[in-house]
Every structure is written in C-alpha cells, then in structure tokens.
Design a protein around this motif. Structure first.
Motif, PDB file in Angstrom:
ATOM      1  N   LEU A 163       0.827  -1.209   0.000  1.00 10.82           N
ATOM      2  CA  LEU A 163       0.000   0.000   0.000  1.00 10.82           C
ATOM      3  C   LEU A 163       0.860   1.257   0.000  1.00 10.82           C
ATOM      4  CD1 LEU A 163      -2.954  -0.974   2.339  1.00 10.82           C
ATOM      5  CD2 LEU A 163      -2.860  -0.934  -0.135  1.00 10.82           C
ATOM      6  N   MET A 221       1.316   3.307  -3.393  1.00  9.96           N
ATOM      7  CA  MET A 221       0.620   4.586  -3.493  1.00  9.96           C
ATOM      8  C   MET A 221       1.583   5.765  -3.424  1.00  9.96           C
ATOM      9  SD  MET A 221      -2.206   3.362  -4.031  1.00  9.96           S
ATOM     10  CE  MET A 221      -3.192   4.838  -4.238  1.00  9.96           C
ATOM     11  N   ALA A 222       2.879   5.499  -3.257  1.00 11.81           N
ATOM     12  CA  ALA A 222       3.849   6.596  -3.115  1.00 11.81           C
ATOM     13  C   ALA A 222       3.828   7.549  -4.314  1.00 11.81           C
ATOM     14  CB  ALA A 222       5.251   6.025  -2.895  1.00 11.81           C
ATOM     15  N   ARG A 224       1.424   8.465  -6.093  1.00 11.51           N
ATOM     16  CA  ARG A 224       0.160   9.228  -6.101  1.00 11.51           C
ATOM     17  C   ARG A 224      -0.220   9.640  -7.521  1.00 11.51           C
ATOM     18  NH1 ARG A 224      -1.328  10.762  -1.027  1.00 11.51           N
ATOM     19  NH2 ARG A 224      -2.847  12.156  -1.928  1.00 11.51           N
ATOM     20  N   PRO A 263      -2.222   5.222 -12.731  1.00 11.42           N
ATOM     21  CA  PRO A 263      -1.361   4.412 -11.870  1.00 11.42           C
ATOM     22  C   PRO A 263      -0.440   3.483 -12.645  1.00 11.42           C
ATOM     23  CG  PRO A 263      -3.598   3.568 -11.864  1.00 11.42           C
ATOM     24  CD  PRO A 263      -3.627   4.826 -12.675  1.00 11.42           C
ATOM     25  N   GLN A 280       0.881   0.513  -8.104  1.00 12.18           N
ATOM     26  CA  GLN A 280      -0.213   1.356  -7.607  1.00 12.18           C
ATOM     27  C   GLN A 280      -1.559   0.781  -8.038  1.00 12.18           C
ATOM     28  OE1 GLN A 280       0.140   5.547  -8.499  1.00 12.18           O
ATOM     29  NE2 GLN A 280      -1.947   5.940  -7.821  1.00 12.18           N
ATOM     30  N   GLU A 285      -4.515  -0.233  -5.579  1.00 13.18           N
ATOM     31  CA  GLU A 285      -5.851   0.362  -5.738  1.00 13.18           C
ATOM     32  C   GLU A 285      -6.898  -0.706  -6.014  1.00 13.18           C
ATOM     33  OE1 GLU A 285      -5.768   3.356  -8.698  1.00 13.18           O
ATOM     34  OE2 GLU A 285      -4.362   4.612  -7.587  1.00 13.18           O
TER      35      GLU A 285
END
Lengths: 203, 249
Positions: free
Chosen positions: B44, B48-49, B51, B55, B59, B63
């Motif tokens: 996670l 998600m780094a 952002r 994606p 990511q 997600e």
C-alpha cells in the motif's frame, strides 16, 4: 480519508476483541486429548495458543496501521483522481459548449450570407431584365417607324405608278387601235374605255 | 528403506527469533504474520507513493485491492459497510497474503492452523453480535425468530436458528483451515513421492519423479486459486454476518 472509525463501530471492535481473547484463553485451558498426528490439534502444546495471542496482537497492529495510515492514503489518491477527472470532464463539457456556440455562429453567418447573396442575384437579374426590355422596346419603335416610312413610300410609288399606267394604257390603246382600225379614235372614248378596263381590273 | 512420509511435520510449531522468541513463545507462525503485515503495508505505501493519476503496476495493484474490498463491503453490508471497511480489509488482506505466502516453498502457512482461523472466525462472530446488540439493543434477538412464524413452531425454529448462528464460526474456521491444510498435505505427499522414487529406484526413479513434480507444479496453480478464493469466501461471509447484524435479515 477517514482517520478514525465512526464511534458506532469502534466500541464493538474493542469489546469483541476482549471476548475473543477470553474465548481463546478458555479454549487453551481445555486439556486436549485428541491431539494425535495433527500438530494443529495439539492444544497441549503452549505454542498452539500462544501463536493466537501473538497473532491477535499482530492483527490489531495491522488494523491500526491500515486504518490510520495506509487506507486513508489510498482513499486520498482515489479521491484526488476522481476530482481531477471530474474537473477535466467539466472543462471538456465547457469547451464543447463553446465549440457548439461557435459552430452555431458559423451556421448563422452562412445562412445570412446566402440570403443576402440570393437577394443581390435577384436584384441584378431584375435590373438586367428591365434594361433588356427597354432596349427591345426602343428597337421595336425604331423598326416600326422605319416600317411605316417604307410603307408610305410604297404607297406613294404605287399611286404614281398607277397614275402613269393610265397614260401608258391610253397611248398603247391609241397605237393599237390606229393599227387595227386605221384611224385613232376620239381621245375621250379611249379615255373612258381605259378607265373602265382599269376599274374592272381593280375590282 | 527408512523413508517415512511425514506430511504433518510442516505444520509443527516452533519458536522463532532465538531465545528471546522462545521465552515469550513467539512462534514461526507469528514471525510469518509479521512478514505478511510488512508485505501488505509495503504494497500500500510503496504502491501509493507515486500518487499518480494514471497508476503504474504496483499502484494499480494496491488500488485494485482497495477497490475490491471497498466494493465488497458496500455490496454486502450496504452503506453502513463503510464503517467496517478497515476491518474487512485487514481481515481479507491478512488471510489472502497468509494463504499466498504459504505457497512460497519452505514458508509457513498461518491459515493452515485451526487455532488461527478459529480465532479470526470467533472474532468475526463476536464482533457481529456486538454490532447487532449495539445497533438494535435487545431487539437483536428477534433475529432468531423470523416474522410471521406460527407460535407453536417458535421453540423449534429458535433452537435451529441459535444453533445455526453458533455454528457459523465453526464452519467459517474449518473451511479455511481444511482447504489450506489439504493443499499443503497434497504438496508434501507428491514431494515425498519424488524423494522416495529417487532414493529407491536410482536413475529410473529420477525420471519417474517428473510425474509427481508435474503434479506439484499443477497443484501450485490450483492452490493460487484456492488461496484467493478462500480469502474471498472468508471476507464475504464476515460481511454477510455483519449485514445480518446491521439489518436483521
């Protein structure tokens, strides 16, 4: 983005955890007799229950780390994306509206130009037609005048020719009669006869 | 020929982290759990780094996991499901990663232990009961008496409903435990065949061992399905029990 669980869910989590731990402890104190073969059923082994206690602790830590840190992070990214996409869609919608208005403007200008050019064409055509008609009328008048003049000339020529014919006919008659009967008849007789013959021809 | 097939040895608990772990009965099962938690959190946080609006792979995976569980919560429980989402996510990811991590050779499968699955199942049922009591008060017990029931049937139906309610944690825990244990027993049996053939038949045994090896390879694919499916089943049932607690049918 939800930093904390809503209060309705928070208390049951804690209470349920306490009861579950109690149940695990009670299960662990039951002396296991059927512990043959399967290490999983060996409840006499303290490790079987201790792994559950450690497991509960690790699970709670994971829950806290996920609900306070990791999951809100994912949610914020998803929300940001939804916002970006929403804004882009709005901008696209706005641009489409503007494009539609411009297209409508072009169509309107085209319609107006077509209408004005059609009016100009009709006007030019009417003017040309009027000019042609005037020219034709003038030419007709000239020609009719010439025609009338020519007819008058013909009438005059005809009248003079007819007048000359009488004299010629009298002379010819006198000459012919002189040759036929040996003497020239009286002028008034000849004149009457020629006049009657000419009148008979004319009739 | 002293080749004994010890398919259960893989489930035997030992202490981990040396003497410190041994003094507090910290098992290799718990060490595996810590690794699993680290993997979940790493997926996670690292995923998600960036952002990113569009994606990348990691990511997208993070997600997808989030969206999958989120949708499951709302589909199964309703709008109230959002409150339970962090718990269901923890539960699902814990079991899923536990199942998958157990497929890595030489790694322990935490969900192959009844004590662990029973702990999770009991926790789910107790949580659902507390949620039901908190949402509906004593009216929650009307759950055991369906409406429009002839009154003379009530004792029978209430008994059936209570038994079925109490048997939920048993079926929930045994399903996961039995599935994971069975898979790993089969792995071990085929692997033992390979060793036994090679040991007793020499060169021919090595050739014949290709058979059980191929079966183990095929089983790995099947167990990947089982690992994901059982994690999903556990999480969906937890959602349904919470749905019952929130909505009373």
């Amino acid at each position: 983005m939800r930093r904390r669980l809503p209060p309705a869910a928070r208390l049951p989590v804690v209470s349920a955890l306490a009861v579950s731990a109690l149940a695990a402890w009670v299960l662990g104190t039951v002396p296991a007799r059927a512990a043959v073969g399967l290490p999983q059923m060996d409840f006499a082994n303290p490790l079987t229950t201790s792994q559950v206690v450690w497991g509960a602790l690790i699970f709670v830590v994971l829950y806290v780390l996920l609900s306070r840190g990791a999951l809100p992070k994912v949610a914020s990214v998803l929300e940001e994306r939804a916002r970006t996409i929403g804004a882009d869609l709005d901008a696209a919608k706005q641009a489409k509206l503007e494009a539609d208005a411009a297209a409508e403007e072009v169509a309107r200008a085209t319609r107006e130009a077509q209408a004005s050019s059609a009016a100009q064409v009709a006007q030019a055509a009417a003017a040309a037609k009027a000019a042609a008609e005037a020219e034709a009328a003038r030419a007709t008048a000239v020609l009719e005048a010439q025609l009338a003049e020519a007819e008058a000339r013909i009438q005059a020529a005809r009248a003079s020719a007819m007048a000359a014919l009488h004299d010629v006919a009298m002379e010819t008659t006198e000459a012919l009669a002189g040759r036929l009967i040996g003497h020239v008849p009286d002028r008034s007789v000849v004149n009457a006869a020629v006049g009657a013959a000419l009148a008979a021809r004319k009739a | 020929m002293a080749t004994t097939i010890d398919v259960m040895g893989q489930f035997k608990l030992t202490t981990a982290l040396g003497p410190v772990g041994a003094s507090v009965n910290f098992t290799q099962s718990n060490l595996t759990m810590v690794v699993i938690c680290a993997l979940i959190l790493a997926l996670l946080h690292l995923g998600m780094a960036p952002r990113a609006v569009v994606p990348g792979r990691l990511q997208a995976a993070a997600e997808m996991l989030y969206g999958f569980v989120h949708r499951m919560c709302i589909d199964q429980i309703g709008e109230e499901g959002k409150a339970f989402f962090p718990f269901i996510f923890t539960l699902f990811s814990f079991i899923l990663f536990g199942n998958l991590f157990g497929l890595v050779p030489y790694q322990f499968t935490i969900t192959s232990h009844l004590a662990i699955t029973a702990g999770l199942a009991v926790f789910v049922i107790v949580l659902a009961t507390f949620v039901g009591l908190r949402t509906h008060g004593l009216h929650f017990f009307s759950y055991f008496l369906p409406e429009g029931l002839p009154i003379f049937l009530a004792p029978l139906i209430v008994a059936v409903e209570v038994i079925s309610y109490l048997s939920r944690p048993i079926s929930l825990s045994f399903r996961l435990f039995a599935n994971m244990m069975a898979g790993h027993v089969v792995f071990e049996v085929f692997a033992s065949f390979m060793v036994a053939m090679a040991a007793s038949l020499g060169a021919i045994g090595y050739v014949m061992a290709v058979g059980p090896f191929a079966l183990d390879v095929a089983m790995t694919g099947f167990e990947l399905l089982v690992a994901a499916l059982q994690a999903y089943v556990f999480a969906v049932l937890a959602c349904m029990y919470l749905h019952d607690a929130v909505h009373l049918h």
